[in-house]
Design an enzyme around this catalytic site. Structure first.
Site, PDB file in Angstrom:
ATOM      1  N   TYR A 119      45.101  -8.079  84.416  1.00 36.15           N
ATOM      2  CA  TYR A 119      46.453  -8.505  84.498  1.00 36.15           C
ATOM      3  C   TYR A 119      47.318  -7.620  83.775  1.00 36.15           C
ATOM      4  O   TYR A 119      47.576  -6.334  84.089  1.00 36.15           O
ATOM      5  CB  TYR A 119      46.537  -9.936  84.349  1.00 36.15           C
ATOM      6  CG  TYR A 119      45.183 -10.709  84.521  1.00 36.15           C
ATOM      7  CD1 TYR A 119      45.080 -11.015  85.970  1.00 36.15           C
ATOM      8  CD2 TYR A 119      44.309 -11.345  83.662  1.00 36.15           C
ATOM      9  CE1 TYR A 119      44.076 -11.857  86.484  1.00 36.15           C
ATOM     10  CE2 TYR A 119      43.154 -12.108  84.154  1.00 36.15           C
ATOM     11  CZ  TYR A 119      43.037 -12.130  85.649  1.00 36.15           C
ATOM     12  OH  TYR A 119      42.208 -12.844  86.065  1.00 36.15           O
ATOM     13  N   VAL A 144      38.831 -15.591  82.720  1.00 34.87           N
ATOM     14  CA  VAL A 144      39.488 -16.633  81.552  1.00 34.87           C
ATOM     15  C   VAL A 144      38.103 -17.138  80.957  1.00 34.87           C
ATOM     16  O   VAL A 144      38.402 -17.839  79.889  1.00 34.87           O
ATOM     17  CB  VAL A 144      40.363 -17.553  81.933  1.00 34.87           C
ATOM     18  CG1 VAL A 144      41.722 -16.496  82.254  1.00 34.87           C
ATOM     19  CG2 VAL A 144      40.261 -18.512  82.985  1.00 34.87           C
ATOM     20  N   SER A 198      37.525 -15.080  87.094  1.00 35.59           N
ATOM     21  CA  SER A 198      38.171 -14.066  87.956  1.00 35.59           C
ATOM     22  C   SER A 198      37.251 -12.674  88.013  1.00 35.59           C
ATOM     23  O   SER A 198      37.549 -11.852  88.894  1.00 35.59           O
ATOM     24  CB  SER A 198      39.591 -13.554  87.454  1.00 35.59           C
ATOM     25  OG  SER A 198      40.287 -14.630  87.515  1.00 35.59           O
ATOM     26  N   TYR A 254      38.209 -20.468  96.731  1.00 32.86           N
ATOM     27  CA  TYR A 254      38.809 -19.949  95.618  1.00 32.86           C
ATOM     28  C   TYR A 254      38.022 -20.406  94.408  1.00 32.86           C
ATOM     29  O   TYR A 254      37.651 -19.914  93.514  1.00 32.86           O
ATOM     30  CB  TYR A 254      40.281 -19.892  95.598  1.00 32.86           C
ATOM     31  CG  TYR A 254      40.752 -19.215  94.312  1.00 32.86           C
ATOM     32  CD1 TYR A 254      40.819 -17.936  93.916  1.00 32.86           C
ATOM     33  CD2 TYR A 254      41.498 -20.070  93.351  1.00 32.86           C
ATOM     34  CE1 TYR A 254      41.288 -17.363  92.985  1.00 32.86           C
ATOM     35  CE2 TYR A 254      41.943 -19.317  91.960  1.00 32.86           C
ATOM     36  CZ  TYR A 254      42.061 -17.907  91.992  1.00 32.86           C
ATOM     37  OH  TYR A 254      42.317 -17.322  90.720  1.00 32.86           O
ATOM     38  N   LYS A 271      36.231 -12.070  91.579  1.00 32.44           N
ATOM     39  CA  LYS A 271      37.365 -11.159  92.558  1.00 32.44           C
ATOM     40  C   LYS A 271      36.807  -9.868  92.961  1.00 32.44           C
ATOM     41  O   LYS A 271      37.205  -9.522  94.103  1.00 32.44           O
ATOM     42  CB  LYS A 271      38.692 -11.299  91.878  1.00 32.44           C
ATOM     43  CG  LYS A 271      39.316 -13.031  91.879  1.00 32.44           C
ATOM     44  CD  LYS A 271      40.494 -12.835  90.897  1.00 32.44           C
ATOM     45  CE  LYS A 271      41.105 -14.262  90.483  1.00 32.44           C
ATOM     46  NZ  LYS A 271      42.305 -14.144  89.707  1.00 32.44           N
TER      47      LYS A 271
END
Length: 315
Positions: free
Chosen positions: A249, A267, A70, A197, A73
């Protein structure tokens, strides 16, 4: 104001951090729900700092490639802002989620509009936005080229084994994407969007490459080493703001409290952190805490911020 750290100081600081954390290597839990990530040795630890004046400092496994997940992103959000500008905020919000990164509950309550671009649903929406006018293969190639450009390193690749592993087991992400499609929130077929993705999450980079790729965010949107403008100063500031408030998060508040730097976790155990005006930092330790963020990576950044005075909230 604290004194500017010399290169010798910074190298000594990260070597001390590495030495202090060595007895704890292996703590945390690797992301075993993605089979390829479950195979990574949890005792890896790497850290790299690239300063705005071009100094590079490394320690541990800083030259070992890992799946950035991530953290990617940040780069797809940067691309989406370049292609669509502020219009992206009609499709995705800018607020912390307070929920797990793959939660579907909030998405239902809010009509299929993801809370921010860094949770899974938000990043899937960003993938849909930048897919406009491209085939998935073309866009994946563009993302790789963009990250290579930022890092000034053509060796960066996608780990296709990780991408296949995510595609085979990404049932929650398929659910999120289909759920958003049911609200009319995705323009492209779910399989195409998720193909993009899963592949950008499977980018494989070293700490050194990742720190260099994030340097534009530490220098007002311009790569200070090449002089190339990546984004405007205002846009860099806003990307940093989103990283600070949403980049970890439902652990984002705690990270801001303890570290005080814009950051984005993945992760795979990587974290990219930005000290505006000073440096870009990447750390990797695969063991995760309960929020899905690198346990020792977060601790290493907390120690770094304390010893350098780099927190955006003051020294």
């Amino acid at each position: 104001m604290p004194e500017q750290k010399t290169p010798q100081d910074l190298q000594a600081i990260i070597e001390d951090i590495h030495r202090e954390l060595t007895p704890r290597l292996g703590e945390g839990k690797v992301a075993d729900y993605i089979p390829q990530l479950a195979r990574v040795d949890p005792k890896h630890f790497g850290m790299a700092i690239v300063t705005t004046d071009g100094q590079v400092h490394r320690v541990g496994d800083a030259e070992v490639p890992f799946s950035i997940q991530s953290v990617s992103k940040v780069f797809t959000l940067t691309l989406a802002l370049g292609k669509h500008g502020e219009n992206i905020w009609h499709r995705v919000g800018r607020e912390p989620s307070g929920s797990a990164f793959n939660s579907i509950v909030q998405l239902e309550q809010e009509g299929g509009k993801p809370r921010n671009p860094f949770i899974n649903a938000g990043a899937i929406t960003i993938s849909d936005l930048i897919l406009a006018g491209h085939t998935p293969r073309e866009l994946i190639g563009e993302i790789v080229q963009f990250v290579r450009y930022l890092a000034d390193d053509d060796a960066i690749v996608i780990d296709h084994e990780v991408a296949r592993s995510e595609t085979a087991t990404g049932f929650r992400n398929f659910a999120l994407a289909n759920f958003m499609r049911s609200f009319g929130r995705l323009d492209h077929p779910v399989e195409h969007v998720l193909g993009v993705y899963f592949h950008h999450c499977a980018l494989s980079m070293t700490c050194s490459q990742l720190a260099k790729a994030g340097l534009f965010l530490a220098a007002g949107g311009t790569d200070p080493l090449t002089g190339h403008s990546v984004v405007s100063r205002q846009r860099a500031r806003r990307i940093n703001a989103l990283m600070l408030t949403c980049g970890h998060y439902d652990g984002s508040g705690d990270f801001a409290y303890r570290v005080g730097l814009p950051g984005k976790s993945g992760v795979g155990g990587g974290i990219l952190a930005v000290a505006p005006g000073k440096a870009s930092v990447a750390v990797w330790s695969p063991g995760l805490n309960v929020n899905g963020n690198s346990l020792l990576g977060s601790l290493a950044l907390e120690m770094l911020a304390a010893r350098t005075g780099w927190s955006v909230f003051g020294s």
